[in-house]
Scaffold this motif. Sequence first.
Motif: not given
Length: 551
Positions: A460-471, A474-484, A496-502
Amino acid sequence: MMPRSGGCTDGHLLVLPRGHVADFTVDPVVSATTQHRAAELAAEIRRPAADEYPGPMSDPARSVALPPRTLATPSHLTVRSGGRPAESCDRQHSAGTLSTDRRVRPSPTAWQGHHEHARHPVEAAAPAAAAQRPRAPGQSGRYAYPVRSYAHELRIQGHWDEAVTLHECALEAATRAGDSLGQGLAAGNLGSIQRLQGQYAAAVRSQQRARAAYWDAGERLGEANAVHEMGIAQRLCSDYEADRTSQEQAGELYRALGNTFGEANTLHELGTMYYLRGDLRASLAVQRRALAKFQEHGKPYGLAFAYNEVGLVSCLLGDYPAAATHIAHGMSLHGELGNRFGQAYSLKDLGVVEYLTGDHRAALATLTSAVEQHRELDSRYGMGLALTELGTAHRLCGEHATALSTLLQALSLHREFAFRHGEGRTPMEIAVVRDLMGDRTGAQTDLDQALRTHTEYGHRHALTETVLARAELLLRHGETDAALADFRDSLTPARDIGAPLLEARATEGLAHCLLPTDPTTGLARLREAEAIYRRIGAPDLARVEEALRGR
């Protein structure tokens, strides 16, 4: 032990290791150790009368000669049948391995097995092995018991090939003798080393064999240990539910025996499993219980690793001061125990805290030391973990080409050991680096791989971090809607998992997506991120403060 290929003078036996020195004078310690073992073999062949050698030697060792592969002997060294047994060394074996045969008692004199400047751990352990002598020829466990004196030293110093050789020889001897307890001891020790070598399926099989042998011998403590070790290997195969079941079974056995130390070990392993699954609060709670039990019973080896795990989970929960303190305690204990394996893991964990708190250059130095120490120990699994973190540190220092090379090495090692968490986490880091280097197609491929792996195995933690990395990509390349959409999808699980940095990263990302169209909501989100970064002491705070000043 007769040489299988002949070449020995008639009427003689030869202690035959796998390697050789050129002659007797090349390495006096090796030669002396080999002579010592040859004398043990002579004692096995010629058992003198009880009144011939008083004291501890009244019942000589009934053991096979078990030289590890790096301890060599000149080919001309032979021992005649009827040779005089070696002088007794009345010393206690190294702590850290279970004594299950209560009829066998080591001498009360303590043996100091941890010598920082010893040429090889077996040189310190060899005298102790001779002292572990069963009281009667028919006692169970007699074949494997002398090997246990070597086991702890070989394990903590990373001499795992030699340990495998010892345990395989002991297992063969115990099997031939029909010695169930000896089989349990040898198979359990073999499985533990196989796990450290990354042979997880083999480790599970060895522990299953140990469990069955202990059951036959009526040794419930040994059975509990085998089930506990089997669970660790199952977890490394990414079979988390099997690990949970094994630890629960082992815990029940330990509780029935009143063995709180064993309970602490099962709690420690459950905490590690929860961490990999992303249940950080559960992991920390269980690891703290394990830590308290280790402290209560004065078990420094388990205590050191518990400090490491509490530190690592505290880091992910955003409590960096507590993380640094616990990791430092663990590293200090590993040093006192001479456990270089544990020290290498401590260095890796410390490096993570350093780069998360913004000290990237210090992290680079610390993680480089961790990699080198794992390499010296031939700990390829540990080296893979350390290389992943080192690659991250190189990226944070702007050294993208070096980061990519380092991370690719790490991924190769994770695949070698089928370490699924690493097979997901490392491609995510590779994707970030590839994107920074202009390879967006490669980055997307790596992210897809990471998402598939973490989804399949429930990280769960690693999956959330990976979704964040993808977002963020996307944001760096200006794809705001997909990043949002990705930032929103990652915010709830981060909380839910208590990861404040994420949580802070997801909130900051939402802010940047919303600011162009909804500045009021965007600014509110940015201030939320600022508050979280400030609370945990993350270096990202400076970036958000600058963004707010611009508004």
